[in-house]
Design a protein around this motif. Structure first.
Motif, short mmCIF file in Angstrom:
data_model
loop_
_atom_site.label_atom_id
_atom_site.label_comp_id
_atom_site.label_asym_id
_atom_site.label_seq_id
_atom_site.Cartn_x
_atom_site.Cartn_y
_atom_site.Cartn_z
N SER A 147 0.80 -1.24 -0.09
CA SER A 147 -0.11 -0.06 0.09
C SER A 147 0.71 1.29 0.01
O SER A 147 0.48 2.22 -0.39
N LYS A 148 2.17 1.10 0.07
CA LYS A 148 3.08 2.37 0.22
C LYS A 148 3.94 2.38 -0.82
O LYS A 148 4.66 3.32 -0.80
N PRO A 193 -2.18 -3.19 7.69
CA PRO A 193 -3.30 -2.59 7.64
C PRO A 193 -3.37 -1.80 6.31
O PRO A 193 -4.73 -1.64 5.80
N GLY A 194 -2.67 -1.08 5.73
CA GLY A 194 -2.76 -0.49 4.33
C GLY A 194 -3.32 -1.51 3.38
O GLY A 194 -4.09 -1.03 2.51
N GLU A 195 -2.68 -2.63 3.41
CA GLU A 195 -3.13 -3.72 2.33
C GLU A 195 -4.52 -4.20 2.65
O GLU A 195 -5.47 -4.41 1.68
N LYS A 196 -4.84 -4.36 3.97
CA LYS A 196 -6.14 -4.60 4.37
C LYS A 196 -7.15 -3.64 3.72
O LYS A 196 -8.31 -3.89 3.28
N LYS A 197 -6.87 -2.41 3.88
CA LYS A 197 -7.63 -1.29 3.42
C LYS A 197 -7.87 -1.19 1.94
O LYS A 197 -8.97 -1.19 1.32
N GLU A 198 -6.71 -1.52 1.26
CA GLU A 198 -7.04 -1.60 -0.15
C GLU A 198 -7.92 -2.75 -0.57
O GLU A 198 -8.70 -2.58 -1.71
N LYS A 199 -7.69 -3.88 -0.06
CA LYS A 199 -8.93 -5.13 -0.35
C LYS A 199 -10.13 -4.71 0.13
O LYS A 199 -11.33 -4.87 -0.64
N LYS A 200 -10.45 -3.79 1.13
CA LYS A 200 -11.80 -3.70 1.72
C LYS A 200 -12.41 -2.60 0.61
O LYS A 200 -13.55 -2.61 0.21
N GLU A 201 -11.53 -1.67 0.10
CA GLU A 201 -11.98 -0.65 -1.00
C GLU A 201 -11.95 -1.24 -2.38
O GLU A 201 -11.96 -0.52 -3.40
#
Length: 694
Positions: A147-148, A193-201
């Motif tokens: 995510s970064k 957490p950033g990667e999880k957010k990517e999947k969620k979105e």
């Protein structure tokens, strides 16, 4: 294409008896029902305690109870067993595997195991003097955060001076050093957490073969609980500790399916005092699979691709002198086959699992000599000892001997059968395998024949031919609950080992090179001729089935002969070219016929679909929908072709099932899928019975 045998071996034990009592043989035959196979359990991974007084063993629940694995402890002196671990009743994790990959701590006071409880797969330590199992708290700073990375979407807005937080690991494997100072752990990079957010979105595009996450090697200090990452490149698949515990060798496979381009494994020597600077063992070939250290620490014994021209995965046993870096082949020219099990070091050399024809045993390799060790059963697996070699344990089986846990104080001494939990629901009528021999095209061939008790010259019985997978697989003189089930329907079972099978040397296993469905099919058919000519078989009632390469062979049979009344093809290869481009890995197939776009005629000649226009026999296809080895489209291609040709064909697909798990369920091994195996067996019996009735 699948290198797995058509039917996995079942690890079961009838009480502690080795043979069925003679009194039972005089009774009315008692074979298992379809439902009975849902109540079979299995045994695996026996480990002798450091003091030699008990055995840690894994027991799989039956399919009817979810197929989870639990740990049991067997007291050798009292020959009794008790269950050690239980999955919590409130466990809500998606992974219902239970407790597995068990081992002793070298002091013998506790055991370790893996389990997925809650959100992560964790390493647990269970004290044997009472108390609950507790997980190790394993966290690391993430090595990768996609995510970064530049170009990541949606853009990440990270406040300045934000420090990354340690994240929990999901442990893939572990190994305790003999001096108990360290536990080597492998774990895949955690999701941030950033990667999880990517999947969620739903910013979840997958860049194929560019995944920066890998499985890395860590060292856990057992005293301080400090977790240190090593510099061994991912993906790390297994490790082997030196007997002194100060060094280990790690086997890495490379990132992003590099092995699909060429052999890409590597071996790395790691010192616990300097984990940041592992040494690549450049003399170890890129086909290395794993191994063990000699007791002196001067030699590393390992398995790697055979020196002879043979299919990928066909191994020899090698020795690496760690001082001179000289590598010697210890099994070149061996008339049998080196099995997949890793070597076990002894004081004078090494023990290696081997297959010799239909027998699976151990070979003692030392001082340049080979000696086959005799055991009371024709199949021996999972041989284990402790650091002082104060005893040996293993699993043994035979066609009339369900898998049994054995113990002996020394190899070559008379063993004791140890009690384990009752793992089959009832005593079933034993049927001893007959070893059948025949010749074809200059090859001396053999197979196993199982006859129902009522078969006689005046009462000839139908025959079901079962073709193993691989093609580098083989039928061995093992116990089979599926054969028991099929025999209960009055059918004989014939298991041929055609050219291409293991157990008969490198030349034999390579004899179907660029000839799939050719000479090996003729070997099978001449084997059927031999059985029909000399055994009480009804030649008008023949059926054939197979899983994986056995399913592929069933596809060849469909288009090349009308001799069978019914054919059952499970998880097959049907079109070599389309399968090559969609399977999980293609290196194995490439050996047989090359790149299909460069050898299109050879690939098509070795595709069952090429003969679909000649098909006439009713065919049943059984397929896992999540199969990555022989993908779902293979069965669907055959189904469409035969349906459009007007041939009676049925296709049944099973959701969530991959290649190996579906095979386990169909053939009566414990499975987390409660009804798939039952459904498949029911359809197999109905399909064959309907065909035989015509």
């Amino acid at each position: 294409m699948q290198k797995l045998s058509c039917r996995p071996a079942l690890s079961v034990l009838l009480g502690a008896s080795l043979l069925i009592p003679a009194s039972l043989l005089a009774q009315k035959p008692n074979f298992p029902s379809n439902e009975a196979l849902r109540h079979v359990r299995s045994l695996g991974n026996p480990r002798l305690a450091p003091d030699g007084k008990s055995v840690l063993i894994e027991v799989d629940d039956s399919t009817a109870k979810g197929g989870k694995t639990h740990l049991w402890l067997v007291n050798i002196q009292h020959n009794s067993a008790r269950q050690l671990t239980f999955t919590p009743a409130n466990d809500s994790s998606k992974d219902k595997r239970g407790e597995y990959d068990a081992s002793w701590m070298p002091d013998g006071n506790s055991v370790l195991f893996l389990a997925h409880r809650g959100k992560h797969t964790q390493l647990f330590r269970l004290p044997l003097n009472g108390g609950e199992a507790h997980p190790y708290n394993l966290k690391v700073l993430p090595a990768v955060d996609e995510s970064k990375l530049p170009g990541a979407i949606p853009p990440v807005e990270t406040p300045p001076n934000t420090k990354p937080k340690p994240l929990a690991l999901d442990v893939s494997s572990y190994s305790v050093s003999p001096n108990v100072k360290y536990i080597a752990l492998t774990a895949r990079d955690p999701e941030t957490p950033g990667e999880k957010k990517e999947k969620k979105e739903k910013a979840d595009a997958i860049w194929v073969n560019h995944d920066p996450h890998g499985t890395r090697l860590y060292l856990l200090d057992t005293a301080t609980k400090k977790l240190t990452a090593t510099a061994v490149p991912p993906n790390v698949e297994r490790v082997a500790w030196s007997k002194q515990g100060s060094r280990l060798i790690a086997i890495a496979s490379g990132m992003n399916h590099l092995n699909d381009l060429h052999p890409a494994n590597s071996a790395w020597l790691v010192s616990t005092s300097n984990p940041d600077h592992p040494q690549k063992l450049t003399h170890v070939p890129a086909t290395v699979r794993g191994g063990t250290w000699s007791h002196s620490g001067s030699t590393f014994y390992f398995l790697a691709q055979s020196a002879a021209d043979a299919p990928p995965g066909y191994a020899d046993l090698y020795a690496l002198n760690l001082a001179s870096h000289h590598v010697s082949n210890l099994t070149h020219g061996f008339s049998g086959s080196v099995s997949r099990g890793l070597p076990v070091a002894t004081r004078t050399g090494v023990l290696q699992p081997v297959q010799i024809g239909a027998r699976v045993t151990m070979m003692d390799v030392h001082a340049g000599a080979h000696q086959i060790i005799n055991f009371p059963t024709p199949v021996v697996r999972s041989l284990s000892t402790n650091a002082t070699h104060s005893g040996w344990v293993w699993l043994g089986a035979g066609s009339t001997t369900p898998t049994t846990l054995y113990y002996s104080a020394g190899l070559g001494q008379k063993p004791v059968a140890l009690h384990t939990p009752s793992v089959i629901p009832a005593a079933w009528t034993p049927v001893k395998a007959k070893i059948i021999h025949w010749t074809n095209n200059g090859f001396h061939l053999e197979g196993l024949l199982y006859l129902p008790p009522h078969a006689s010259p005046t009462h000839k019985v139908p025959l079901v031919v079962d073709v193993h997978g691989g093609p580098t697989g083989a039928w061995v003189n093992d116990y089979s609950q599926f054969n028991e089930f099929m025999l209960g329907h009055g059918w004989a079972i014939f298991e041929p080992n055609p050219r291409g099978s293991t157990g008969y040397g490198a030349k034999f296993v390579a004899a179907n090179h660029n000839d799939l469905g050719g000479g090996d099919l003729r070997d099978i058919m001449t084997g059927v001729d031999a059985v029909v000519a000399h055994q009480p078989i009804n030649p008008a009632r023949l059926a054939l089935m197979g899983y994986s390469y056995g399913g592929e062979m069933a596809g060849f049979v469909e288009g090349k002969t009308t001799r069978f009344k019914a054919i059952i093809s499970c998880a097959p290869v049907i079109d070599q070219e389309s399968e090559y481009g969609t399977e999980g890995g293609s290196w194995y197939d490439r050996w047989f016929y090359g790149l299909p776009w460069e050898h299109a005629a050879a690939a098509w000649r070795q595709s069952p679909l090429a003969y679909a226009a000649h098909a006439k026999t009713p065919l049943l296809l059984l397929q896992g929908m999540a199969d990555t080895t022989d993908p779902r489209g293979q069965s669907e291609e055959m189904y469409r072709a035969l349906r459009q040709m007007g041939v009676p064909v049925e296709l049944v697909e099973y959701p969530r099932e991959n290649h190996g798990p579906l095979a386990r369920g169909i053939f009566g091994m414990p499975s987390p899928e409660p009804w798939h195996g039952f459904d498949a067996r029911q359809r197999i019996v109905k399909f064959i019975s309907t065909a035989f009735a015509k």
